[in-house]
Enzyme design. Structure first.
Site, PDB file in Angstrom:
ATOM      1  N   MET A   1      38.780  37.279  49.205  1.00 34.84           N
ATOM      2  CA  MET A   1      39.549  36.055  49.142  1.00 34.84           C
ATOM      3  C   MET A   1      40.546  36.167  48.006  1.00 34.84           C
ATOM      4  SD  MET A   1      37.324  33.120  47.189  1.00 34.84           S
ATOM      5  CE  MET A   1      38.600  32.211  46.394  1.00 34.84           C
ATOM      6  N   GLU A  75      39.187  36.102  30.527  1.00 32.90           N
ATOM      7  CA  GLU A  75      38.688  37.005  29.681  1.00 32.90           C
ATOM      8  C   GLU A  75      38.500  38.626  30.310  1.00 32.90           C
ATOM      9  OE1 GLU A  75      34.513  38.823  26.964  1.00 32.90           O
ATOM     10  OE2 GLU A  75      34.794  36.764  27.842  1.00 32.90           O
ATOM     11  N   VAL A  77      36.945  41.936  30.551  1.00 30.49           N
ATOM     12  CA  VAL A  77      35.796  42.692  29.944  1.00 30.49           C
ATOM     13  C   VAL A  77      35.898  44.021  30.580  1.00 30.49           C
ATOM     14  CG1 VAL A  77      33.115  42.910  30.262  1.00 30.49           C
ATOM     15  CG2 VAL A  77      34.395  40.456  30.524  1.00 30.49           C
ATOM     16  N   ASP A 120      25.374  33.510  44.377  1.00 33.09           N
ATOM     17  CA  ASP A 120      25.888  34.558  45.003  1.00 33.09           C
ATOM     18  C   ASP A 120      25.454  35.778  43.964  1.00 33.09           C
ATOM     19  OD1 ASP A 120      27.037  36.351  47.058  1.00 33.09           O
ATOM     20  OD2 ASP A 120      28.991  36.075  46.373  1.00 33.09           O
ATOM     21  N   LYS A 122      24.417  39.099  42.533  1.00 31.80           N
ATOM     22  CA  LYS A 122      24.305  40.532  43.291  1.00 31.80           C
ATOM     23  C   LYS A 122      24.691  41.441  42.236  1.00 31.80           C
ATOM     24  CE  LYS A 122      28.788  39.622  45.777  1.00 31.80           C
ATOM     25  NZ  LYS A 122      29.250  39.453  47.061  1.00 31.80           N
ATOM     26  N   PRO A 123      24.657  42.987  42.382  1.00 34.82           N
ATOM     27  CA  PRO A 123      24.883  43.846  41.559  1.00 34.82           C
ATOM     28  C   PRO A 123      26.555  43.927  41.203  1.00 34.82           C
ATOM     29  CG  PRO A 123      23.097  44.704  42.825  1.00 34.82           C
ATOM     30  CD  PRO A 123      23.616  43.454  43.306  1.00 34.82           C
ATOM     31  N   ASN A 125      28.246  41.453  41.099  1.00 39.00           N
ATOM     32  CA  ASN A 125      28.773  40.281  40.330  1.00 39.00           C
ATOM     33  C   ASN A 125      28.072  40.375  38.747  1.00 39.00           C
ATOM     34  OD1 ASN A 125      30.663  38.937  41.908  1.00 39.00           O
ATOM     35  ND2 ASN A 125      28.972  37.730  42.876  1.00 39.00           N
ATOM     36  N   ASP A 138      32.097  35.388  38.639  1.00 41.65           N
ATOM     37  CA  ASP A 138      32.181  34.984  39.831  1.00 41.65           C
ATOM     38  C   ASP A 138      31.294  33.790  40.138  1.00 41.65           C
ATOM     39  OD1 ASP A 138      33.528  34.243  42.291  1.00 41.65           O
ATOM     40  OD2 ASP A 138      32.924  36.060  43.418  1.00 41.65           O
TER      41      ASP A 138
END
Length: 511
Positions: A1, A75, A77, A120, A122-123, A125, A138
């Site tokens: 998205m 930010e 990262v 949600d 997950k790796p 994120n 996220d």
């Protein structure tokens, strides 16, 4: 998205991340409304979770009348997502995986206290920053736990990623923080096992497995996983939410035995993957100061690792030259606005193509690097400028000789960086060494010599070495008055410094 852009905060002169809706993703008014709500929710939720493991939101532009103007400023990262470290043939150390999971559990504990569930996890994120800090990204589809919460979806279908979706999410049932614990179990199983918990050819089969299939115990995939850690992962992956650990605090407590205690050095089998950050460092050295930077040794210019670039045709060379000229113009415009960090990056982007075109020790490449280092010095980034100036000084010494003007100038700039970093003794020795060279090749009252003498005198004064400072500054002042006049800016500064020295040495009567 959405797209995430690397950008610059022009007011504070720092890199930031800008997250915006991808225009082509908006295929209907319903989707447009959903994405707008997600952005607004992500901005508000992320701002409420006060933890270093959640990237900060600096600003949000949420124009409801224009989906072109929906974006978050966040930010930036510097790190890599967990996805990059998962491979069946390269199992991760147990302590590495446990440290990641413990940090994620800590972040989730703060989110669940809001109360918010991620939904949600997950790796892709989860990002490990260069210092080993784990960041959970996220929160755009996170749910705030309240009785009147409505599904944030235009289609009514479950939100999340099927490989990490809890059975209750698959069924479309009530979501609780235990859904995040299930996803954390999926992630930890994947980190230790090197493969997805469940794999299938279709989303339907994946959902069926999450609801009905038993997970493979980790010790069947690798024997070195401790039995208690395998048991924790299986508990996280229980089908019924109430059968999972009670909360993230319990998960963290059960991970503690697999984390290194403070001051504990890594064992041979605990080596982190090559080039990977170390998430265990936060537990080995909690609240530790930043690591010392090397005294010198910036990236070598013209080292044997540089492969000779193939000859370029004239049109390509012209394009590279145009890029160099544009970089200088752009950086100068940024300097006028005192946007030093961005000006340095603009120059940095021109270095690699210039090195391929003209060679890593060409005049153009060295000039770009010298200008970038000067911008870093002006902007106060002395740690970055110091090794660059030292490397450039060595390169100019090889090419033009150790007494050449560019070699001298770079050594002097390196010394000034050292002084700003508190390495005053080394800075004074280096400045004096450059001054001795200048005196042999030029006048003692040349512009270069005057600046060096003034730098040395003021550094001595700052160190309360007033006798030595006076021995340097008095003859300097006499030379400045004779050559440039007493109204010269450096002469005025030197006179003021001498007045302070006399107050300190002889008392008010002698002034």
């Amino acid at each position: 998205m959405g797209d995430v852009w690397r950008a610059y905060d022009t007011v504070l002169d720092r890199p930031v991340a800008v997250k915006r809706i991808r225009p082509q993703a908006i295929t209907s008014p319903a989707l447009a409304e959903e994405f707008a709500k997600r952005f607004q929710r992500e901005a508000r939720i992320t701002a409420r979770i006060q933890h270093p493991g959640v990237p900060q939101v600096y600003d949000a532009v949420l124009d409801e009348d224009s989906h072109e103007r929906l974006f978050l400023v966040m930010e930036l990262v510097d790190g890599v997502t967990l996805t990059s470290y998962i491979a069946p043939q390269r199992p991760l150390p147990v302590s590495w995986a446990a440290a990641v999971a413990a940090q994620v559990a800590t972040v989730l504990s703060y989110a669940h206290d809001v109360p918010v569930i991620h939904r949600d996890l997950k790796p892709s994120n989860i990002l490990v920053a260069r210092d080993g800090t784990v960041k959970v990204l996220d929160f755009g589809i996170a749910a705030i736990l309240r009785t009147d919460v409505t599904k944030l979806t235009a289609t009514g279908s479950p939100i999340g990623t099927y490989q990490y979706m809890s059975p209750e999410q698959v069924r479309g049932g009530r979501i609780t923080p235990q859904a995040d614990l299930y996803a954390l179990g999926c992630v930890l199983h994947e980190l230790l096992g090197g493969q997805l918990l469940f794999e299938a050819e279709s989303e339907y089969l994946l959902m069926f497995q999450h609801v009905n299939a038993a997970p493979t115990p980790l010790r069947q995939l690798r024997a070195d996983v401790p039995a208690a850690l395998e048991e924790l992962v299986l508990d996280l992956l229980r089908k019924a939410p109430e059968s999972r650990p009670a909360d993230t605090q319990e998960v963290y407590a059960r991970l503690l035995p697999f984390l290194p205690p403070p001051g504990h050095a890594p064992e041979p089998g605990e080596a982190v993957p090559a080039g990977a950050p170390d998430p265990t460092a936060l537990f080995r050295r909690p609240y530790a100061p930043r690591a010392r930077t090397a005294q010198s040794g910036g990236p070598a210019i013209g080292s044997g690792a540089d492969a000779p670039a193939p000859p370029l045709v004239p049109p390509v060379l012209a394009e590279v030259n145009a890029g160099i000229e544009e970089a200088y113009e752009h950086s100068e415009a940024l300097l006028e606005e005192e946007r030093f960090a961005q000006a340095a990056e603009v120059l940095a982007e021109a270095i690699e193509p210039a090195a391929r075109a003209f060679g890593s020790e060409s005049r153009k490449v060295l000039g770009l690097r010298r200008n970038r280092a000067a911008v870093q010095l002006l902007g106060g980034d002395y740690r970055a400028a110091l090794p660059e100036f030292e490397t450039l000084a060595d390169a100019y010494a090889r090419i033009s000789g150790p007494t050449s003007e560019p070699a001298r100038a770079c050594r002097a700039q390196a010394a000034r960086c050292r002084a700003e970093l508190g390495q005053v003794t080394d800075a004074l020795a280096e400045l004096q060494g450059v001054l001795n060279v200048v005196r042999n090749v030029d006048s003692d009252v040349s512009e270069e010599a005057v600046e060096l003498r003034h730098n040395i005198g003021m550094l001595l004064l700052a160190q309360a070495r007033t006798v030595e400072a006076r021995e340097v500054l008095e003859p300097l002042y006499q030379d400045l008055c004779m050559v440039f006049g007493p109204e010269d800016e450096t002469a005025v500064e030197t006179a003021e410094a001498l007045a302070l020295i006399r107050l300190d040495l002889d008392g008010p009567a002698s002034t």
